[in-house]
Design a protein around this motif. Structure first.
Motif, PDB file in Angstrom:
ATOM      1  N   GLU A 184       0.727  -1.123  -0.503  1.00  0.00           N
ATOM      2  CA  GLU A 184      -0.550  -0.052   0.124  1.00  0.00           C
ATOM      3  C   GLU A 184       0.793   0.942  -0.009  1.00  0.00           C
ATOM      4  OE1 GLU A 184      -1.870  -0.716   3.319  1.00  0.00           O
ATOM      5  OE2 GLU A 184      -3.550  -2.619   2.397  1.00  0.00           O
ATOM      6  N   GLY A 185       1.453   1.704  -0.698  1.00  0.00           N
ATOM      7  CA  GLY A 185       2.148   3.057  -1.210  1.00  0.00           C
ATOM      8  C   GLY A 185       3.622   2.640  -0.879  1.00  0.00           C
ATOM      9  N   ASP A 186       4.380   3.435   0.067  1.00  0.00           N
ATOM     10  CA  ASP A 186       5.482   2.238  -0.146  1.00  0.00           C
ATOM     11  C   ASP A 186       5.403   1.220   1.411  1.00  0.00           C
ATOM     12  OD1 ASP A 186       7.084   3.248  -1.684  1.00  0.00           O
ATOM     13  OD2 ASP A 186       7.487   5.642  -0.428  1.00  0.00           O
ATOM     14  N   PHE A 187       4.346   0.692   1.435  1.00  0.00           N
ATOM     15  CA  PHE A 187       4.583  -0.178   3.145  1.00  0.00           C
ATOM     16  C   PHE A 187       4.069  -1.427   2.716  1.00  0.00           C
ATOM     17  CE2 PHE A 187       0.990  -1.259   6.451  1.00  0.00           C
ATOM     18  CZ  PHE A 187       1.847  -1.440   7.081  1.00  0.00           C
ATOM     19  N   MET A 188       5.027  -1.932   3.206  1.00  0.00           N
ATOM     20  CA  MET A 188       4.134  -3.557   3.219  1.00  0.00           C
ATOM     21  C   MET A 188       3.202  -4.045   3.771  1.00  0.00           C
ATOM     22  SD  MET A 188       5.169  -7.059   3.738  1.00  0.00           S
ATOM     23  CE  MET A 188       6.821  -7.112   4.347  1.00  0.00           C
TER      24      MET A 188
END
Length: 250
Positions: A184-188
């Protein structure tokens, strides 16, 4: 109607490209999973597993346990989020059964001191061998933080499933899940993927008739497992029945 692109086909399911980026359509077949002790094809099994997996995945989503499930599309298909599947079967054991009993000599049906989480490397050619956390980290299948998160995720699933099953007179001896990564964007984040159904659970029926001496026998494998589980949970479609008893192979 445009022909859908097949992404993957396993023994029990087919994945197609979804209608939107980052989605897939998961189709439930009547074929049995290799982990199920049953004939190769069971008429209507895919319909029941679709409904049951929807029930469990929706319940997990509602209590804040993230899954790939978005919504059911029809009798055999559901829309799911695309995820990078970690090549592990994550097995949670509450009671001794199957290979745990045979490996360690623990009597079948004995309650374990606490839920035990095991990992099996997903490779049918190798018969999905049991692996340790050291193997997983060393070979890059997941890192230590992933494993900590997987254990936490698996135990939350166990709490939910055990409670639901207990409420309808079923003991959850053990089960397996698959875990996937999404971004989610740069978030895993890690999510529960694949399915939750009788194909991936070992279920024992607690509603046993009393013996002549007034005692109740130990729980037995849930008979007619697909239909009976769907009936007890209130998700049984009409005109679908089974008499098979799947059990976890690992």
């Amino acid at each position: 109607m445009a022909r859908r692109k097949k992404v993957y086909e396993g023994k029990a399911k087919i994945l197609y490209e979804g209608p939107e980026p980052g989605t897939l359509v998961q189709y439930f077949k009547d074929d049995s999973s290799p982990s199920v002790a049953a004939p190769s094809t069971l008429e209507g099994k895919g319909v029941l597993n679709n409904r049951l997996s929807e029930f469990f995945m929706s319940g997990l989503n509602q209590i804040g346990v993230p899954t790939h499930f978005i919504r059911r599309l029809n009798m055999r298909e559901q829309l799911v989020r695309m995820a990078e599947i970690i090549p592990l079967e994550v097995v949670v054991r509450n009671f001794a059964a199957g290979p745990l009993s045979s490996r360690l000599g623990i009597p079948e049906g004995a309650q374990l001191p606490r839920p035990i989480v095991e990992y099996y490397y997903k490779d049918e050619k190798l018969n999905s061998p049991l692996v340790a956390e050291e193997h997983i980290v060393a070979f890059g299948w997941a890192n230590q933080q992933d494993l900590d998160d997987i254990v936490a995720l698996a135990l939350r699933v166990n709490d939910f499933l055990s409670g639901v099953m207990m409420g309808v007179g079923i003991r959850l001896a053990d089960f397996k899940i698959e875990v996937g990564r999404i971004w989610e964007g740069d978030f895993m984040r890690l999510i529960v993927a694949d399915e939750i159904s009788p194909d991936s659970c070992r279920l024992w029926d607690m509603r046993q008739p009393e013996r002549p001496d007034g005692t109740i026998p130990d729980p037995q494998p849930l008979g007619d497992v697909y239909t009976e589980l769907a009936r007890r949970l209130g998700v049984l479609p009409s005109n679908v029945t089974h008499t098979m008893k799947p059990t976890l192979i690992n």
